[in-house]
Design a protein around this motif. Sequence first.
Motif, PDB file in Angstrom:
ATOM      1  N   ASN A   3       0.829  -1.213   0.097  1.00  0.00           N
ATOM      2  CA  ASN A   3       0.082   0.046  -0.191  1.00  0.00           C
ATOM      3  C   ASN A   3       0.872   1.137  -0.144  1.00  0.00           C
ATOM      4  O   ASN A   3       0.364   2.393  -0.146  1.00  0.00           O
ATOM      5  CB  ASN A   3      -0.941   0.140   1.510  1.00  0.00           C
ATOM      6  CG  ASN A   3      -1.826  -0.956   1.397  1.00  0.00           C
ATOM      7  OD1 ASN A   3      -2.424  -1.589   0.131  1.00  0.00           O
ATOM      8  ND2 ASN A   3      -2.370  -1.586   2.405  1.00  0.00           N
ATOM      9  N   PHE A  35       2.726   4.640  -0.452  1.00  0.00           N
ATOM     10  CA  PHE A  35       2.605   5.463  -1.591  1.00  0.00           C
ATOM     11  C   PHE A  35       3.564   6.630  -1.500  1.00  0.00           C
ATOM     12  O   PHE A  35       4.469   6.870  -2.710  1.00  0.00           O
ATOM     13  CB  PHE A  35       1.113   6.323  -1.358  1.00  0.00           C
ATOM     14  CG  PHE A  35       0.990   7.011  -2.721  1.00  0.00           C
ATOM     15  CD1 PHE A  35       0.477   6.863  -3.843  1.00  0.00           C
ATOM     16  CD2 PHE A  35       1.034   8.725  -2.471  1.00  0.00           C
ATOM     17  CE1 PHE A  35       0.231   7.386  -5.005  1.00  0.00           C
ATOM     18  CE2 PHE A  35       0.753   9.354  -3.516  1.00  0.00           C
ATOM     19  CZ  PHE A  35       0.240   8.956  -4.804  1.00  0.00           C
ATOM     20  N   LEU A  55       6.262   7.437  -4.408  1.00  0.00           N
ATOM     21  CA  LEU A  55       6.051   8.578  -5.294  1.00  0.00           C
ATOM     22  C   LEU A  55       7.442   9.237  -5.158  1.00  0.00           C
ATOM     23  O   LEU A  55       7.593   9.780  -6.544  1.00  0.00           O
ATOM     24  CB  LEU A  55       4.900   9.525  -4.839  1.00  0.00           C
ATOM     25  CG  LEU A  55       4.618  10.554  -5.585  1.00  0.00           C
ATOM     26  CD1 LEU A  55       3.813  10.280  -6.740  1.00  0.00           C
ATOM     27  CD2 LEU A  55       3.827  11.442  -4.773  1.00  0.00           C
ATOM     28  N   PRO A 101       0.234   1.431  -6.390  1.00  0.00           N
ATOM     29  CA  PRO A 101      -0.673   2.673  -5.692  1.00  0.00           C
ATOM     30  C   PRO A 101      -0.038   4.032  -6.794  1.00  0.00           C
ATOM     31  O   PRO A 101      -1.264   4.743  -6.964  1.00  0.00           O
ATOM     32  CB  PRO A 101       0.053   2.801  -4.258  1.00  0.00           C
ATOM     33  CG  PRO A 101       0.571   1.479  -4.044  1.00  0.00           C
ATOM     34  CD  PRO A 101       1.099   0.852  -5.290  1.00  0.00           C
ATOM     35  N   ILE A 102       1.093   3.955  -7.276  1.00  0.00           N
ATOM     36  CA  ILE A 102       1.436   5.260  -7.852  1.00  0.00           C
ATOM     37  C   ILE A 102       0.725   5.056  -9.164  1.00  0.00           C
ATOM     38  O   ILE A 102       0.191   6.112  -9.671  1.00  0.00           O
ATOM     39  CB  ILE A 102       2.916   5.005  -8.158  1.00  0.00           C
ATOM     40  CG1 ILE A 102       3.752   5.106  -6.973  1.00  0.00           C
ATOM     41  CG2 ILE A 102       3.414   6.517  -9.049  1.00  0.00           C
ATOM     42  CD1 ILE A 102       3.477   6.319  -6.006  1.00  0.00           C
ATOM     43  N   ALA A 113      -3.154   5.882  -8.992  1.00  0.00           N
ATOM     44  CA  ALA A 113      -3.228   7.119  -8.531  1.00  0.00           C
ATOM     45  C   ALA A 113      -3.306   7.922  -9.943  1.00  0.00           C
ATOM     46  O   ALA A 113      -3.902   8.982  -9.927  1.00  0.00           O
ATOM     47  CB  ALA A 113      -2.397   7.641  -7.446  1.00  0.00           C
ATOM     48  N   SER A 114      -2.403   7.501 -10.780  1.00  0.00           N
ATOM     49  CA  SER A 114      -2.074   8.479 -11.974  1.00  0.00           C
ATOM     50  C   SER A 114      -3.297   8.339 -13.042  1.00  0.00           C
ATOM     51  O   SER A 114      -3.612   9.165 -13.664  1.00  0.00           O
ATOM     52  CB  SER A 114      -0.704   7.867 -12.672  1.00  0.00           C
ATOM     53  OG  SER A 114      -1.191   6.656 -13.531  1.00  0.00           O
ATOM     54  N   ALA A 149      -6.252   8.911 -11.771  1.00  0.00           N
ATOM     55  CA  ALA A 149      -7.143   9.885 -11.533  1.00  0.00           C
ATOM     56  C   ALA A 149      -6.794  11.106 -11.890  1.00  0.00           C
ATOM     57  O   ALA A 149      -7.352  12.226 -11.449  1.00  0.00           O
ATOM     58  CB  ALA A 149      -7.347   9.681  -9.828  1.00  0.00           C
ATOM     59  N   SER A 150      -5.386  11.087 -12.452  1.00  0.00           N
ATOM     60  CA  SER A 150      -5.189  12.556 -12.837  1.00  0.00           C
ATOM     61  C   SER A 150      -4.667  12.556 -14.063  1.00  0.00           C
ATOM     62  O   SER A 150      -3.940  13.289 -14.602  1.00  0.00           O
ATOM     63  CB  SER A 150      -3.958  12.924 -12.181  1.00  0.00           C
ATOM     64  OG  SER A 150      -2.970  11.790 -11.963  1.00  0.00           O
TER      65      SER A 150
END
Lengths: 365, 304
Positions: free
Chosen positions: B236, B238, B242, B254-255, B258-259, B261-262
């Motif tokens: 998990n 992050f 990052l 996780p990286i 997360a990407s 969502a951007s």
Amino acid sequence: MARIRFAGVGKQYPNGFVALDRLDLDIRDREFLVLLGPSGCGKSTTLNMIAGLEDVTEGNLYFDDAVMNAVPPHRRDVAMVFQSYALYPHKSVYENIAFGLRMRKHAPSEIDRRVRDAARKLEIEPLLERRPNQLSGGQRQRVALGRAMVRQPAAFLMDEPLSNLDAALRISMRAELKQLHQTMQTTFVYVTHDQAEALTLADRIVVMREGVVQQTGLPDEIYEQPRNMFVASFLGNPPINFLEGKVRPDGDGVCFERGALSLVLPPHIARKVGSDAGRDVVLGIRPEDVDEHSVPRDGEVLHGRIASVLPVGSDQFLGVEVDGKQLFFRVGKELHHREGENVALSVNVNRLHLFDKASGKTLVW
Amino acid sequence: MSVAFARVGRPALLFVASVLFLGYVLAPIAWMVSSSFQPESEITSVPPHWIPHAPTAENFRAIFTTGEQAVTYETRRQGDPATGHFIPSTAKNLLPSMGNSLIVALAVVVLNLIVSVPAAYAMAKIRFIGRSTSVYFMLTTRVIPDIALVVPFFLFIHKLGLLDNLWSLIITYLAITVPFSVFILVGYFESLPDELDKAARVDGCSRLQALLRVFLPLALPSLVAVTLFTFLTCWNEFLLALMFTQTPASQTMPIVVASFASDFTISFSFINAAGVLAVVPPVILAIMFERYIVSGLTAGAVKG
């Protein structure tokens, strides 16, 4: 096979606590030696040093003629039985007993033979496949003994092995341990705080207190001829009675005086204290060293008032108040006493103990 | 009245409370799983469909096939219809990143156990000066928030030339997980009687053999707890990932998630499908070790 010798051995912990103070002790081959003392007296430390579980911080420990100070436990040929038994919970009884042999790489057939042999002797054969948590306390005790027996070690160390058993089992196990010692023909070192256990089992007893040996000797010696008040009070149940007083010359002899009480000391004591008349002493009377049946003679009698009567089945304990102090005596149960009565007890003066009040050391032996 | 309450009311109350709690905990997961099987058009419907009306595996197919597609600003609108035509440009990094996460997590688990088991045994069973101090000192390192450690860690990793390398994560995750693992194991080893250690050594074990043959088998529940804790922490994590990873060569799951969502545009059903995949390894681990987990987490609290 193994004579164990402590030469000026000391144990000091990093925090400065001295657990053992310059111990000199020679444990003879095949001897049953009992280390006796209250908790914290250094007896377990001594045992752990023999096993190699505690470092020697001063002096030397020898097995026969070899210095053992730096030899790790697994290279010493000793077996140990613990108070909690310390059986491996994840192994069967068989594997518990076999573990020490496996670690020492014995042949599987040899291991099997020895494990079954020990199990037969200890009557735990039907339990070999069980786990320790399926056993009773007495059975666990036997497994722990078996684990030590199969190794056929040079020395057999036991740290209060009977303390967790109930009273009846403890007595019968004492007899078995004694027999085990005879059949195994090896050195036994046994730690206990139970004086009855020590008196029953030992060839020789070492009484310890606060890291210092108080007395070493045969069980009878320790009981009959204690070197100091601590040893005298630690053995015997109920414990020895102490009375503070003074010695005074009396005609040809010497007598002990406290208030109205006056006891003529026997010649062997009088000889020792003769020149020190008038000094402060402590008189020791074992509870069993009085007699109600014989007619009391002058100078051998204790007058007192009965403060308590405690029957214990076979006989009874009398609490007798003498000159403001309660003393306990063991008398036959056929005598009927009531609290508040006055009583005259004939004292077996030949068995009296006398200690120096200041040092606590015996004046007799 | 009170007797009747004790027999019926209390269990009923506990049951209702449990259901409410379970709902609170599980609803987000249920929604994630459900929506991962819905097309983007259905996911946005009001009221939401807890059970997909038109279930589809297209989101998952998209994840497992994006490797062959070059998703660019020009082509993304012609993407898979199941995802609402919006596949993130970094979609193809998802599976490799999960591989990276798995490698890092497993490596840290193994190295962590190799370090923390002997350390914990020594701290629990060997008396030395500063023993208890060192145990608590190790634990205090864990009250420092990770964000405060990022810069020193970064400089350290940079000097070692390990930026954008999986080793950067393995090393820093060990620094994070070992103290706590040691702390858990010390507690457990201490709960095992000293006499067991002594018995093993008199029976012929060296310290290491006593650890391997007697203590490890008995410490299994706490080893499982440590393994799970370590694995999940790594899986998990992050912030450090990052900072230290820049390319798909070392980026962890996780990286990459997360990407998603951007990106230029966002496909929630696709993200949720990725989320479902991310949950799978920990769930498998939990099922494998299920019977040890509870006893491991309460280890030391009750006498074994």
